[in-house]
Design a protein around this motif. Structure first.
Motif, PDB file in Angstrom:
ATOM      1  N   VAL B 316      12.242 -21.748 -21.575  1.00 32.31           N
ATOM      2  CA  VAL B 316      12.131 -21.261 -22.947  1.00 32.31           C
ATOM      3  C   VAL B 316      10.862 -20.470 -23.178  1.00 32.31           C
ATOM      4  O   VAL B 316      10.741 -19.765 -24.177  1.00 32.31           O
ATOM      5  N   ALA B 317       9.902 -20.589 -22.306  1.00 30.21           N
ATOM      6  CA  ALA B 317       8.665 -19.813 -22.353  1.00 30.21           C
ATOM      7  C   ALA B 317       8.042 -19.947 -20.971  1.00 30.21           C
ATOM      8  O   ALA B 317       8.384 -20.878 -20.231  1.00 30.21           O
ATOM      9  N   PRO B 318       7.146 -19.035 -20.586  1.00 29.20           N
ATOM     10  CA  PRO B 318       6.543 -19.160 -19.257  1.00 29.20           C
ATOM     11  C   PRO B 318       5.945 -20.554 -19.043  1.00 29.20           C
ATOM     12  O   PRO B 318       5.033 -20.966 -19.741  1.00 29.20           O
ATOM     13  N   GLY B 319       6.500 -21.256 -18.068  1.00 26.25           N
ATOM     14  CA  GLY B 319       6.011 -22.587 -17.749  1.00 26.25           C
ATOM     15  C   GLY B 319       6.658 -23.709 -18.540  1.00 26.25           C
ATOM     16  O   GLY B 319       6.394 -24.874 -18.276  1.00 26.25           O
ATOM     17  N   TRP B 320       7.486 -23.382 -19.527  1.00 27.64           N
ATOM     18  CA  TRP B 320       8.109 -24.416 -20.375  1.00 27.64           C
ATOM     19  C   TRP B 320       9.587 -24.488 -20.039  1.00 27.64           C
ATOM     20  O   TRP B 320      10.311 -23.498 -20.169  1.00 27.64           O
ATOM     21  N   VAL B 321      10.015 -25.667 -19.644  1.00 26.00           N
ATOM     22  CA  VAL B 321      11.409 -25.876 -19.262  1.00 26.00           C
ATOM     23  C   VAL B 321      11.995 -26.944 -20.179  1.00 26.00           C
ATOM     24  O   VAL B 321      11.459 -28.052 -20.284  1.00 26.00           O
TER      25      VAL B 321
END
Lengths: 259, 615
Positions: B316-321
């Protein structure tokens, strides 16, 4: 492994598009730099000092054993204790303690370090101290093959009228070497030029004090130039010093850099 | 202190640079420094030379002029030649001719005469240099690494402090090789940064992995590993402030780095539950010319992120899963990198090359490509519910009415404690004031979910109409249901010819107080019409009926209080107060008869009004 969590309520506002998946282009395998271990040498010469210490630094991934020799101006050889240098370690060796019985002979000497390694990542520097005079002279050791040309260029600096400047010339090679040493004035004109021949591992003081004793703050140049093509001037290693009280001291030879 | 002897052939730059010149008060020693710059032209031609100091983005020009062939020049530099709060000053001497300049910087302590030298380096702007230098710190000694960017673009490098820890007893013990990774440092063009090893140790500053330097360490090496950008040069300055002596180390021991670049994700194997968001840290590993890997975190925005399964674990965002459904997924971070290797085609047969990189000028060849790292995700339902849903037996109940409340959990959370919390929607039900009474639960508002993960109880609405809520909480996960407390079907009494509507107050959201059932509203119109037929030109005054949704009709200050009677009735749209104030007493009986005629036979007689009651 660490794992950090956030709950959905925290992420709902972050629903932005994920990064675009690009075509994979895996990193090609880099050819390993894996040359066979070879004998490597480091050299320097040092002038008279009250205290001489040798700092050794190993930046390789392996333990390295270093053997050292000192060559007195008269050609006498003293063997230093072997130094076992673990990976990424540094050690400071008290040279005075190692040559305690022969101090007068080796107060001024050439030094040669030998180690067996594929990785040349061993560095050394002489720390010459004269505490009573608040003097510190650093002389980095250098691989002999670093000298590719026949010239070495330096500077001299006379910070005070009573300061002294001298030079130690050292032939690190196993054969006799001849070079021309020239002292120049601030404007670049030659003050004195002299040819010097040194036997294998021979060191010799080169007095320049009388030539440049004039105006405090004066500066100038000093050069050595090999007399034959074969010599490449690389055996001659000048070192400048100024051991007078409360004044600056100068000496040295530096590592070459890479383009 | 030394003045360098250099081979002209190894002066690869036209400019020369010095990192960490000491001027004014610096962190290295407790005194102020002035400077002496020595420069010599070793070329065979006259060259124009400029000199300048740089601290961060600030630059201070020093003297400039021509240097004749062989000429040496000394320049005295004042302590305040540049203002530098960081204390990290670099010097640049420019010349148009490659390999023409020798230089040396001497920093002179103004009170003690301490001399600190700074090596001046001649390197090409794109030289690929890294190094490793000794450091020493004790009660009297400090070591600081200074690194300078000599190019015209941003550069970055990684400082790594090495030290040994003795393990075991005496000579039988061993020394471990410990590392402290300071973290990625970025340098703007011309900028110099300082790494104060003593300060890092004494302040117990954690490194990228949370490690700190032990208080007892005294010496080691500091690596400065080039990562990207133009050339950097460095000096480690060590000063013994008691003996007033200094040493300078400048070992360029590592040419052509990084040799390899890797990425990794932390964590790389994830067991997560649906509903959770996992934050992945992106780590980069540089391998230097010796084969030493160094890892450090980099911003996740530097990589492209993707997932193999958008349903299970979308990025959902760089580094966020975000883990959204049970299953497996692979998260991938991909990044463009540059790495280097010695050029094996140049210097073939050269003894310097064969002997290693130290002894020649081997070319450094760059490679560009992509590197990536993956993390495996196994997503399962959690032992706690992901969603808690609250429903009602009837979505609308009468004021003070009851209905069932059913709580369902998904996935079913069996045998879990559950808590119900009543609530209300402020300003609902046309009440323009707060702190309304809450609903209540016929049974306990707490309990345990059954074998299906559900829980049921009875809900009793408050006396007031409006929107009320019930929030159920199971294992920290909550869900809220909203229902309407209302008397359905009430409509507003329209203005009439033979009656006026009175009684609005600021405590209700207007129009609010003339709502009734259709039957009652029609009767009120008929009553007024009939009264006007008896007494032409007369009107009746209709005060409060009911609020739009019914419920207890409170009358606030100044005469009464919120959320309480006096309107005991007026809750279901079948009541209305008719003022006696404008009705002559001789007509009262006629009007009473009209009330009875139109359906309010059981009206109440009050002093100032009639309280009508319809069916």
């Amino acid at each position: 492994m660490r794992k950090r969590f956030a709950f959905p309520v925290a992420i709902l506002g972050l629903l932005i598009p994920a990064g675009v998946m690009l075509t994979m282009a895996p990193q090609p395998r880099v050819r390993a730099y894996d040359p066979p271990p070879v004998e490597r040498y480091l050299y320097a010469a040092y002038p008279f000092s009250d205290e001489a210490k040798l700092v050794l630094a190993n930046s390789t991934m392996r333990e390295v054993t270093i053997q050292g020799k000192l060559f007195s101006p008269s050609g006498k050889v003293a063997f230093l204790d072997d130094v076992i240098l673990p990976a990424h370690a540094q050690k400071t060796i008290d040279l005075d303690a190692q040559i305690a019985l022969e101090v007068p002979e080796f107060k001024s000497a050439g030094i040669e370090l030998e180690f067996h390694s594929a990785d040349p990542g061993i560095a050394g520097q002489l720390l010459l101290r004269n505490d009573s005079r608040q003097q510190a002279i650093d002389v980095p050791l250098k691989g002999g093959a670093a000298y590719l040309t026949s010239r070495l260029e330096g500077m001299w600096f006379l910070p005070a009228q009573d300061a002294q400047i001298g030079a130690i010339l050292y032939n690190w090679d196993e054969v006799e070497t001849t070079a021309t040493v020239a002292i120049t004035r601030q404007d670049g004109t030659v003050l004195r030029s002299r040819s010097v021949t040194l036997g294998p591992h021979q060191s010799r003081p080169f007095e320049v004090q009388d030539l440049i004793r004039n105006v405090p703050g004066a500066v100038g140049g000093i050069s050595t130039h090999g007399n034959t093509r074969h010599d490449h001037g690389r055996g001659i290693r000048p070192v400048c010093i100024a051991p007078h009280d409360n004044e600056y001291s100068l000496c040295g030879a530096r590592d070459s850099l890479w383009k | 202190m030394s003045i360098p002897f250099v081979e002209p052939g190894t002066l690869y730059g036209s400019n020369i640079y010095g990192a960490g010149v000491q001027l004014g008060n610096t962190a290295l020693a407790a005194e102020s420094f002035t400077g002496q710059l020595l420069v010599r032209n070793i070329s065979a031609q006259t060259i124009p030379v400029t000199t300048s100091l740089q601290c961060g983005e600030a630059r201070a020009a020093l003297a400039s002029g021509n240097l004749a062939p062989g000429e040496t020049r000394r320049l005295a530099v004042a302590a305040d030649a540049i203002t530098c709060e960081s204390g990290a000053v670099g010097i640049e001497v420019t010349s148009p001719v490659k390999g023409s300049l020798l230089g040396r910087w001497l920093s002179i302590g103004q009170s003690s005469g301490l001399v600190v030298e700074t090596a001046i380096h001649s390197v090409g702007a794109s030289a690929n240099l890294s190094g490793s230098d000794p450091w020493m710190i004790d009660e009297e000694t400090s070591s600081i690494l200074y690194v300078q960017n000599v190019g015209s673009a941003e550069a970055s490098f990684m400082p790594v402090i090495h030290y040994s820890q003795h393990e075991g007893h005496g000579t039988a013990g061993t020394h471990s090789d410990e590392r402290y990774v300071v973290g990625l440092k970025r340098l703007q063009p011309g900028e110099t940064v300082a790494i104060d090893i003593r300060a890092l140790r004494d302040n117990q500053t954690p490194d990228v992995a949370g490690r700190v330097l032990p208080a007892a360490i005294r010496s080691g090496q500091i690596h400065w590993l080039r990562r990207h950008g133009p050339a950097i040069v460095a000096n480690v300055l060590t000063v013994n402030s008691t003996k007033r002596i200094a040493s300078a180390f400048s070992f360029f021991c590592c040419y052509c780095s990084p040799r390899q670049v890797f990425l990794s994700l932390d964590p790389d194997n994830v067991e997560a539950y649906v509903g959770q968001t996992v934050v992945e840290d992106l780590w980069e590993t540089l391998v230097d010319c010796h084969g030493m890997p160094t890892s450090y975190p980099v911003p996740p925005q530097e990589a492209y992120w993707s997932t193999s399964n958008f349903i299970v674990a979308p990025v959902v965002a760089p580094g966020w899963v975000w883990c959204t459904f049970p299953g497996n997924a692979t998260i991938t971070a991909e990044k463009s990198v540059v790495w280097y290797d010695l050029d094996y085609t140049i210097g073939e047969g050269d003894p310097c090359y064969l002997d290693g990189w130290c002894y020649g000028a081997p070319a450094c060849q760059s490679f560009e490509g992509w590197t990536y790292a993956s993390a495996n995700f196994n997503v399962t339902w959690p032992p706690w519910p992901v969603f808690v849903n609250v429903t009602f037996g009837s979505q609308t109940v009468l004021p003070a009415g009851q209905t069932t409340v059913t709580v369902t959990t998904f996935p079913p959370a069996v045998g879990q404690a559950i808590t119900l919390t009543p609530g209300e929607v402020p300003l609902s039900g046309s009440h323009n004031h707060t702190n309304r009474p809450s609903n209540t639960f016929y049974a306990s508002p707490t309990g345990v979910t059954d074998a299906n993960g559900t829980f049921q109880t009875t809900f009793t609405a408050s006396n007031f109409a409006g929107a009320e809520t019930v929030t159920a909480t199971v294992q920290g996960v909550s869900g809220t249901g909203t229902l309407s407390v209302a008397v359905q079907g009430l409509v507003q009494l329209s203005p009439g010819t033979n009656y006026n509507l009175t009684g609005n107050t600021p405590w209700h959201i207007l129009p609010a107080n003339h709502y009734g059932t259709p039957t009652a509203n029609a009767a009120l119109v008929s009553i007024a019409n009939q009264y006007a037929a008896f007494y032409p030109g007369s009107i009746l005054l209709y005060n409060d009926q009911s609020l739009p949704l019914g419920g207890l009709f409170d009358i606030g200050p100044p005469d009464h209080t919120f959320w309480n009677p006096p309107h005991m009735e007026h809750r279901f749209g079948i009541n209305c107060d008719v003022s006696k104030g404008n009705v002559p007493q001789v007509r009262w009986q006629d009007l009473r008869d009209i009330f009875v005629q139109f359906g309010s036979g059981n009206y109440l007689e009050h002093d100032n009004h009639w309280h009508l009651r319809f069916q």
